[in-house]
Design an enzyme around this catalytic site. Structure first.
Site, PDB file in Angstrom:
ATOM      1  CD  GLU A  37      -3.281  -0.049   2.115  1.00 28.86           C
ATOM      2  OE1 GLU A  37      -4.351  -0.640   1.969  1.00 28.86           O
ATOM      3  OE2 GLU A  37      -2.945   0.480   3.190  1.00 28.86           O
TER       4      GLU A  37
ATOM      5  CG  HIS B 271       7.851 -29.447   0.129  1.00 25.03           C
ATOM      6  ND1 HIS B 271       8.382 -30.699  -0.104  1.00 25.03           N
ATOM      7  CD2 HIS B 271       8.589 -28.903   1.134  1.00 25.03           C
ATOM      8  CE1 HIS B 271       9.384 -30.899   0.751  1.00 25.03           C
ATOM      9  NE2 HIS B 271       9.538 -29.826   1.503  1.00 25.03           N
TER      10      HIS B 271
ATOM     11  CE  LYS C 202     -12.396   1.083   1.005  1.00 27.89           C
ATOM     12  NZ  LYS C 202     -11.787   2.035   1.921  1.00 27.89           N
TER      13      LYS C 202
HETATM   14  O1  PA5 Z   1      -3.983   1.079   5.579  1.00 25.70           O
HETATM   15  C1  PA5 Z   1      -5.125   1.403   5.351  1.00 25.70           C
HETATM   16  O2  PA5 Z   1      -5.464   2.584   5.262  1.00 25.70           O
HETATM   17  C2  PA5 Z   1      -6.234   0.391   5.187  1.00 25.70           C
HETATM   18  O3  PA5 Z   1      -5.761  -0.904   5.190  1.00 25.70           O
HETATM   19  C3  PA5 Z   1      -7.201   0.550   6.321  1.00 25.70           C
HETATM   20  O4  PA5 Z   1      -6.549   0.316   7.526  1.00 25.70           O
HETATM   21  C4  PA5 Z   1      -8.362  -0.390   6.179  1.00 25.70           C
HETATM   22  O5  PA5 Z   1      -9.008  -0.149   4.979  1.00 25.70           O
HETATM   23  C5  PA5 Z   1      -9.321  -0.229   7.329  1.00 25.70           C
HETATM   24  O6  PA5 Z   1      -9.742   1.089   7.429  1.00 25.70           O
HETATM   25  P1  PA5 Z   1     -10.480   1.590   8.706  1.00 25.70           P
HETATM   26  O7  PA5 Z   1      -9.565   1.491   9.843  1.00 25.70           O
HETATM   27  O8  PA5 Z   1     -10.858   3.001   8.390  1.00 25.70           O
HETATM   28  O9  PA5 Z   1     -11.691   0.720   8.899  1.00 25.70           O
END
Ligand code: PA5
Length: 445
Positions: free
Chosen positions: A287, A308, A422
């Site tokens: 990310e 394996h 989303k």
């Molecule tokens: O790193 C990130 O921003 C995402 O992985 C969020 O943590 C994830 O989408 C969860 O978001 P939230 O904490 O707002 O529910």
């Protein structure tokens, strides 16, 4: 203290090419310290370990104790950065089997809100029937669909099973100070709640209550975890010379490898307890760096299990990969291979040896084979699976990630790409406010 060894990358990239990053690494570190580059509103993780107060830890431990005293099972509801850090630490430190016992001193920790599997949620709610369970609802935005959906089910079940008063005691929220549905619900229902700081993004939030509360409920020492992270914060500080700063060196090496055509980094462990550390690491780097059509692809394998399955590809597939091995120096338990008078399995050559010695030879043999096969190898040695070592490891990867993202020239602290699915999902589900998008997407089907 954890130790980084890049020696087995040097047949593929030169030490000069790694050292060539020194000035850029220094500039990236300064930018992190001074907040002068994109993403500067998300740098709260940088000095988090050294700034966590004893009072904050005591508050977390007191809430964890309430959950421990009143619950056989605690469901941690969260996804992505609001889930993986807690699970990574808990699984790294937990006995792999005690949760299967009928009676446990520590609540069994289960996870929800990290998928939308109807069968998963059905089976979870069935398992929880008749059990004294609690919930930690973790969401920074407070609006994440996966988590909110699971929490709706769990809240109702907890209230129905345990009564409104007990539910109020055993449901805890970890969310934003002011905004989002999770905050509104927590305030209205009177749940104990913890705040996720505005300036800490999900994937850097393991040392906030997002990670610390579930880890404390699972019975682990969050003070030691934080102390380990704080020691690594120091070891990766701005004043530490490039060659001695593990985060700086790791960031430089992976960028040198990337620029030499190694586009995929495989995080390797030889200890199944580290599986979720790899999952956490994949999110952290994926990310942070995968944007603007750039970024090393973070993959992970558990060895020797995956030798394996993926071993063939790694040994002889396209030569665009390198490995980073997390090696645990000392295991927690002793188990020797027994002698067998009949030796039907031919394993008497191992008799009297520790199982870990066999594992370590698998590790060494794999390293040599993969390097021979054209796969550069970085080694991160951690002394043991303890709270301190895991704390060090987490901070090491976080700091290196911040530096590495800046070396790559991206903002390591945003994630614009995660919104695309989303929008489509909400349009397909006719969420209010998505009317135009719904029409447009229906026309495409
Ligand atoms: O790193 C990130 O921003 C995402 O992985 C969020 O943590 C994830 O989408 C969860 O978001 P939230 O904490 O707002 O529910």
């Amino acid at each position: 203290m954890i130790n980084l060894n890049i020696e087995k990358t040097l047949g593929f990239v030169s030490m000069e090419s790694v050292n060539a990053y020194e000035a850029e690494v220094m500039a990236a570190q300064e930018a992190l310290e001074k907040g002068t580059r994109p993403g500067n509103d998300f740098l709260g993780w940088l000095h988090l370990p050294s700034s966590i107060t004893k009072e904050h830890l005591a508050d977390l431990k007191a809430t964890a104790q309430t959950l421990r005293e009143n619950c056989e099972v605690v469901v941690v509801a969260g996804i992505g950065g609001s889930y993986l850090g807690a699970r990574a630490v808990i699984e790294a430190l937990s006995n792999s089997f005690t949760w299967l016992q009928e009676k446990n001193e520590t609540p069994v920790i289960l996870y929800a809100g990290h998928n939308i599997g109807e069968d998963y949620l059905y089976e979870l709610t069935e398992y929880l029937k008749g059990k004294k369970f609690g919930v930690i609802n973790i969401s920074k935005s407070g609006t994440t669909t996966e988590t909110a959906l699971a929490f709706r089910l769990l809240k109702k079940q907890c209230e129905d099973q345990r009564g409104k008063e007990m539910a109020q005691k055993v449901i805890v929220a970890v969310t934003d100070a002011k905004k989002g549905a999770a905050r509104v619900t927590a305030d209205k229902e009177g749940y104990k709640s913890f705040i996720i700081p505005d300036n800490v993004g999900g994937r850097f939030s393991v040392l906030t209550p997002v990670g610390l509360l579930p880890i404390a409920v699972a019975g682990f020492d969050i003070e030691k975890l934080v102390a380990g992270a704080a020691a690594m914060e120091k070891a990766c500080g701005l004043d530490v010379p490039f060659a001695q700063n593990p985060a700086a060196l790791y960031a430089a090496t992976r960028n040198a490898l990337y620029n030499s055509g190694k586009k995929i980094e495989i995080l390797v462990n030889f200890n199944p307890k580290l599986h979720y550390v790899s999952e956490w690491w994949k999110q952290l780097y994926g990310e942070s760096e995968g944007k603007e059509n750039k970024g090393i692809f973070p993959a992970a394998v558990d060895f020797s299990t995956d030798l394996h399955s993926m071993g063939q590809w790694i040994q002889e597939g396209e030569r665009t990969i390198y490995e980073t091995v997390i090696s645990v120096e000392k295991v927690s338990h002793k188990l020797e291979v027994p002698t067998d008078s009949e030796n039907l399995d031919g394993l008497n050559f191992l008799a009297g040896k520790r199982v870990d010695e066999v594992n370590k030879m698998a590790e060494l043999g794999t390293q040599l084979a993969h390097v021979d096969g054209g796969v550069p190898n970085i080694r991160v040695v951690i002394p043991s699976l303890s709270e301190e070592s895991i704390g060090e490891l987490l901070y090491f990867f976080e700091k290196a990630c911040g530096i590495s993202g800046y070396l790559l020239g991206v903002n390591p602290f945003n994630q614009p790409g995660v919104e695309a699915y989303k929008k489509n999902m909400f349009a397909l589900l006719n969420k209010p406010g998505y009317e135009e998008a719904s029409k447009a997407i229906q026309a495409r089907l």
